[in-house]
Write a protein that holds these residues in place. Structure first.
Motif, PDB file in Angstrom:
ATOM      1  N   GLY A  52      13.487   9.605  14.368  1.00 27.71           N
ATOM      2  CA  GLY A  52      13.953   8.745  13.321  1.00 27.71           C
ATOM      3  C   GLY A  52      13.189   7.779  12.347  1.00 27.71           C
ATOM      4  N   GLU A  53      12.471   7.135  13.340  1.00 26.51           N
ATOM      5  CA  GLU A  53      11.727   6.211  12.430  1.00 26.51           C
ATOM      6  C   GLU A  53      10.715   6.844  11.519  1.00 26.51           C
ATOM      7  OE1 GLU A  53      11.294   2.216  14.404  1.00 26.51           O
ATOM      8  OE2 GLU A  53      10.837   3.561  16.155  1.00 26.51           O
ATOM      9  N   ALA A  54      10.199   6.356  10.542  1.00 27.04           N
ATOM     10  CA  ALA A  54       9.542   7.027  10.458  1.00 27.04           C
ATOM     11  C   ALA A  54       8.124   6.519  10.642  1.00 27.04           C
ATOM     12  CB  ALA A  54       9.514   6.416   8.429  1.00 27.04           C
ATOM     13  N   VAL A  55       7.300   7.154  10.533  1.00 26.61           N
ATOM     14  CA  VAL A  55       5.168   6.746  10.899  1.00 26.61           C
ATOM     15  C   VAL A  55       4.434   7.492   9.911  1.00 26.61           C
ATOM     16  CG1 VAL A  55       6.146   7.002  13.245  1.00 26.61           C
ATOM     17  CG2 VAL A  55       5.096   8.579  11.817  1.00 26.61           C
ATOM     18  N   VAL A  56       2.850   7.274   9.623  1.00 27.14           N
ATOM     19  CA  VAL A  56       1.960   6.703   8.289  1.00 27.14           C
ATOM     20  C   VAL A  56       1.891   8.475   8.832  1.00 27.14           C
ATOM     21  CG1 VAL A  56       0.876   5.939   7.121  1.00 27.14           C
ATOM     22  CG2 VAL A  56       2.438   4.439   7.649  1.00 27.14           C
ATOM     23  N   THR A  99       0.778  -1.244   0.271  1.00 29.00           N
ATOM     24  CA  THR A  99       0.145  -0.154  -0.054  1.00 29.00           C
ATOM     25  C   THR A  99       1.196   1.157   0.028  1.00 29.00           C
ATOM     26  OG1 THR A  99      -1.651  -1.142   1.309  1.00 29.00           O
ATOM     27  CG2 THR A  99      -2.033   1.516   1.089  1.00 29.00           C
ATOM     28  N   PRO A 100       0.783   2.282  -0.951  1.00 31.92           N
ATOM     29  CA  PRO A 100       1.362   3.332  -1.101  1.00 31.92           C
ATOM     30  C   PRO A 100       0.814   4.469   0.293  1.00 31.92           C
ATOM     31  CG  PRO A 100       0.310   3.164  -2.791  1.00 31.92           C
ATOM     32  CD  PRO A 100      -0.364   2.176  -2.070  1.00 31.92           C
ATOM     33  N   VAL A 101       1.992   4.554   1.126  1.00 32.70           N
ATOM     34  CA  VAL A 101       1.575   5.625   2.023  1.00 32.70           C
ATOM     35  C   VAL A 101       3.077   6.803   1.769  1.00 32.70           C
ATOM     36  CG1 VAL A 101       0.789   4.029   3.195  1.00 32.70           C
ATOM     37  CG2 VAL A 101       3.415   4.438   3.508  1.00 32.70           C
ATOM     38  N   ARG A 102       2.519   7.894   2.686  1.00 32.59           N
ATOM     39  CA  ARG A 102       3.241   8.639   3.248  1.00 32.59           C
ATOM     40  C   ARG A 102       3.850   8.948   4.282  1.00 32.59           C
ATOM     41  NH1 ARG A 102       4.789  13.314  -0.119  1.00 32.59           N
ATOM     42  NH2 ARG A 102       3.382  12.817  -1.696  1.00 32.59           N
ATOM     43  N   VAL A 103       4.764   8.594   4.752  1.00 27.80           N
ATOM     44  CA  VAL A 103       5.632   9.110   5.864  1.00 27.80           C
ATOM     45  C   VAL A 103       6.677  10.561   6.479  1.00 27.80           C
ATOM     46  CG1 VAL A 103       5.374   6.259   6.180  1.00 27.80           C
ATOM     47  CG2 VAL A 103       7.444   8.026   5.553  1.00 27.80           C
ATOM     48  N   ALA A 104       6.760  10.799   7.762  1.00 25.89           N
ATOM     49  CA  ALA A 104       7.271  11.696   7.966  1.00 25.89           C
ATOM     50  C   ALA A 104       8.591  10.985   9.096  1.00 25.89           C
ATOM     51  CB  ALA A 104       7.515  12.657   8.497  1.00 25.89           C
ATOM     52  N   PRO A 105       9.485  11.138   9.276  1.00 25.63           N
ATOM     53  CA  PRO A 105      10.261  11.240  10.767  1.00 25.63           C
ATOM     54  C   PRO A 105       9.352  11.387  12.042  1.00 25.63           C
ATOM     55  CG  PRO A 105      11.704  13.206   9.856  1.00 25.63           C
ATOM     56  CD  PRO A 105      10.496  12.549   9.077  1.00 25.63           C
ATOM     57  N   VAL A 106       9.849  10.347  13.008  1.00 27.27           N
ATOM     58  CA  VAL A 106       9.953  10.915  14.673  1.00 27.27           C
ATOM     59  C   VAL A 106      10.664  11.889  14.942  1.00 27.27           C
ATOM     60  CG1 VAL A 106       9.366  10.109  16.688  1.00 27.27           C
ATOM     61  CG2 VAL A 106       8.765   8.404  15.086  1.00 27.27           C
ATOM     62  N   ARG A 107      10.098  13.065  15.658  1.00 25.93           N
ATOM     63  CA  ARG A 107      11.538  13.830  15.559  1.00 25.93           C
ATOM     64  C   ARG A 107      11.286  13.775  17.535  1.00 25.93           C
ATOM     65  NH1 ARG A 107       8.022  16.471  12.472  1.00 25.93           N
ATOM     66  NH2 ARG A 107       8.188  18.120  14.679  1.00 25.93           N
ATOM     67  N   GLU A 108      12.924  14.317  17.831  1.00 25.14           N
ATOM     68  CA  GLU A 108      13.017  14.935  19.663  1.00 25.14           C
ATOM     69  C   GLU A 108      13.121  16.093  19.591  1.00 25.14           C
ATOM     70  OE1 GLU A 108      14.762  12.015  22.660  1.00 25.14           O
ATOM     71  OE2 GLU A 108      16.994  13.229  21.754  1.00 25.14           O
ATOM     72  N   GLY A 158      -7.709   3.841  22.492  1.00 25.99           N
ATOM     73  CA  GLY A 158      -7.181   4.610  21.909  1.00 25.99           C
ATOM     74  C   GLY A 158      -6.044   4.905  21.868  1.00 25.99           C
ATOM     75  N   PRO A 159      -5.551   6.098  20.886  1.00 23.22           N
ATOM     76  CA  PRO A 159      -4.577   6.328  20.437  1.00 23.22           C
ATOM     77  C   PRO A 159      -3.346   5.997  19.882  1.00 23.22           C
ATOM     78  CG  PRO A 159      -3.967   8.365  21.966  1.00 23.22           C
ATOM     79  CD  PRO A 159      -5.020   6.956  22.598  1.00 23.22           C
ATOM     80  N   PHE A 160      -3.319   5.849  18.501  1.00 23.37           N
ATOM     81  CA  PHE A 160      -2.293   4.747  18.129  1.00 23.37           C
ATOM     82  C   PHE A 160      -1.720   5.618  16.066  1.00 23.37           C
ATOM     83  CE2 PHE A 160      -5.676   3.127  16.331  1.00 23.37           C
ATOM     84  CZ  PHE A 160      -5.283   2.803  14.826  1.00 23.37           C
ATOM     85  N   LEU A 161      -0.388   4.802  16.055  1.00 25.62           N
ATOM     86  CA  LEU A 161      -0.467   4.954  14.589  1.00 25.62           C
ATOM     87  C   LEU A 161       0.891   3.786  14.221  1.00 25.62           C
ATOM     88  CD1 LEU A 161       3.258   5.030  15.695  1.00 25.62           C
ATOM     89  CD2 LEU A 161       2.970   7.572  16.638  1.00 25.62           C
ATOM     90  N   PHE A 162       0.862   4.646  13.120  1.00 21.01           N
ATOM     91  CA  PHE A 162       1.251   3.088  12.531  1.00 21.01           C
ATOM     92  C   PHE A 162       3.707   2.980  12.100  1.00 21.01           C
ATOM     93  CE2 PHE A 162      -2.477   2.236  10.867  1.00 21.01           C
ATOM     94  CZ  PHE A 162      -2.903   0.985  11.476  1.00 21.01           C
ATOM     95  N   ASP A 182      -1.062  13.993  12.127  1.00 22.72           N
ATOM     96  CA  ASP A 182      -1.395  13.806  10.972  1.00 22.72           C
ATOM     97  C   ASP A 182      -1.357  11.998  10.955  1.00 22.72           C
ATOM     98  OD1 ASP A 182      -3.129  15.542   9.376  1.00 22.72           O
ATOM     99  OD2 ASP A 182      -1.376  15.706   8.537  1.00 22.72           O
ATOM    100  N   ALA A 183      -0.684  11.910  11.823  1.00 20.04           N
ATOM    101  CA  ALA A 183       0.043  10.034  12.153  1.00 20.04           C
ATOM    102  C   ALA A 183      -1.349   9.980  13.475  1.00 20.04           C
ATOM    103  CB  ALA A 183       1.533  10.809  12.931  1.00 20.04           C
ATOM    104  N   ILE A 184      -1.646   9.959  13.987  1.00 22.82           N
ATOM    105  CA  ILE A 184      -2.462   9.819  15.173  1.00 22.82           C
ATOM    106  C   ILE A 184      -3.556   9.157  14.651  1.00 22.82           C
ATOM    107  CG2 ILE A 184      -3.456  10.591  17.239  1.00 22.82           C
ATOM    108  CD1 ILE A 184      -0.256  10.358  17.502  1.00 22.82           C
TER     109      ILE A 184
END
Length: 407
Positions: free
Chosen positions: A374-378, A38-47, A338-342, A330-332
């Protein structure tokens, strides 16, 4: 005979092999295939280094809300609006019957005409008195008149002048009264003092309206206010927020203020949607019963999409900043647990439960066990994913993301 039999056996064996091969090929063609990624758009987790937020609760209120009344009394002749109707500034809302005030204005106009006629009459009296005085003064100079007659003529001129001044003063009073009647006539009509929505009607057509009684209630919609009851221990932090907002308003959008913007107070509605706020005001008085104070922010509402009374949640930065994981709103996703993300790991969409700590602009600070910066979330396409689905990830900058983003 033997050769013919052997040939028949060989041909039968060849046909059987061909049949088996064909059947195997058909089975392979009809076998179910695995779905494509499945094509998805992702963004990195930031600290980011962010101060912890304290949660406060409040509501939206109309910046302008008025109970509109008329200065005149009378019978309601027109009622042109209903509850929920949107009106513009200057629009007519209601009107009283003007029959009696119109009669009074006609009578008054006749009185003014009579006063002007009296002035003309007094001018004629003055002219006659002055003529008689001149004749008597000429006769006195020739020694042919009584001095008393001259004195009476002089008094008559003075009286005529006084009558003229009295007539002029009377006309001035009547003119002022005419202006008052015009104002009273205008006061029989109620106009909208600002753009808004009618929230309540107090009278109907044909009812008697007392002087100063409320006609309708009007609420502005283009600008709202967010009111929060803030515990007294947060007063210093709220004052810091006010200083931040004052600096932002005076200096405008500047790169130097970017770090400050990440420390600004956040406000969200009942749907967890962030609201734009500005101009923080504080009432510096602690309520003796609740031990809280009021903090007020302006909330623009040009499209009237936000209703007054909407419950709000505010997040006030406190204490010293500390490292926190930040992801796009948008990742949530929200599920029964409860709330989650991929998060994308080895080309698979791995679901992770998260706890939302507080919003940060278009992002949220979260706490998630096992999630690393640094991990990618959808952030796009996550609504159609199932746990552990294969994904073809594209970063938010349109560059492909490696499938094994779990390191």
């Amino acid at each position: 005979m033997v050769l013919r039999t052997l040939h028949s056996l060989l041909c039968g064996a060849a046909l059987a092999l061909l049949t088996v091969a064909s059947a195997h090929a058909h089975l392979q063609e009809g076998a179910p295939q695995a779905p494509p990624p499945t094509p998805v758009r992702v963004a990195p987790v930031r600290e980011e280094s962010l101060a912890p937020r304290k949660r406060v609760f409040g509501e939206l209120r109309a910046a302008h809300r008025s109970s509109l009344a008329l200065l005149e009394q009378g019978i309601v002749q027109k009622m042109l609006v209903r509850e929920g109707q949107v009106v513009k500034k200057g629009e007519v809302l209601a009107a009283l019957d003007t029959a009696r005030i119109n009669i009074a204005m006609h009578v008054h106009a006749s009185t003014i005409r009579a006063a002007h006629a009296t002035l003309v009459e007094q001018d004629a009296v003055l002219v006659r008195a002055e003529r008689e005085l001149r004749l008597l003064e000429s006769a006195q100079a020739a020694g042919g008149t009584n001095p008393l007659e001259v004195s009476d003529a002089q008094s008559a001129v003075s009286i005529a002048l006084a009558q003229i001044e009295l007539a002029k003063a009377n006309i001035a009073v009547l003119d002022a009264t005419a202006g008052l009647l015009k104002t009273r006539l205008a006061d029989h009509v109620l106009y909208a003092p600002f753009d808004g929505v009618v929230t309540k009607r107090h009278v109907e057509v044909g009812s008697w309206l007392a002087e100063g009684a409320a006609v309708v209630e009007l609420q502005a919609t283009d600008k709202l206010e967010a009111w929060f009851d803030v515990p007294q221990e947060l007063y210093p932090f709220v004052m810091v927020q006010r200083a931040y907002m004052d600096a932002q308003r005076e200096l405008g959008a500047m790169p130097e203020l970017a770090p400050i913007e990440r420390r600004m107070m956040e406000v969200s509605d009942a749907l967890d949607l962030s609201l734009p706020v500005s101009a923080l005001r504080v009432i510096p008085a602690i309520d003796s019963r609740s031990r809280s104070f009021a903090a007020i922010l302006d909330v623009p509402n040009p499209d009237a999409t936000l209703p007054a009374g909407l419950a709000l949640t505010g997040f006030i930065p406190t204490l010293e900043p500390m490292p926190r994981l930040v992801v796009s709103r948008d990742a949530i996703m929200h599920g029964d647990a409860g709330p989650f993300l991929f998060v994308v790991r080895d080309g698979l969409a791995v679901p992770l439960q998260v706890r939302i700590d507080f919003p940060v602009g278009e992002d949220v600070a979260i706490d998630a066990s096992g999630l690393r910066a640094g991990e990618a979330v959808v952030i796009e396409g996550n609504e159609r994913l199932l746990p552990m689905s294969k994904v073809a990830a594209v970063s938010s900058t349109s560059s492909p993301v490696a499938a094994g983003a779990s390191k």
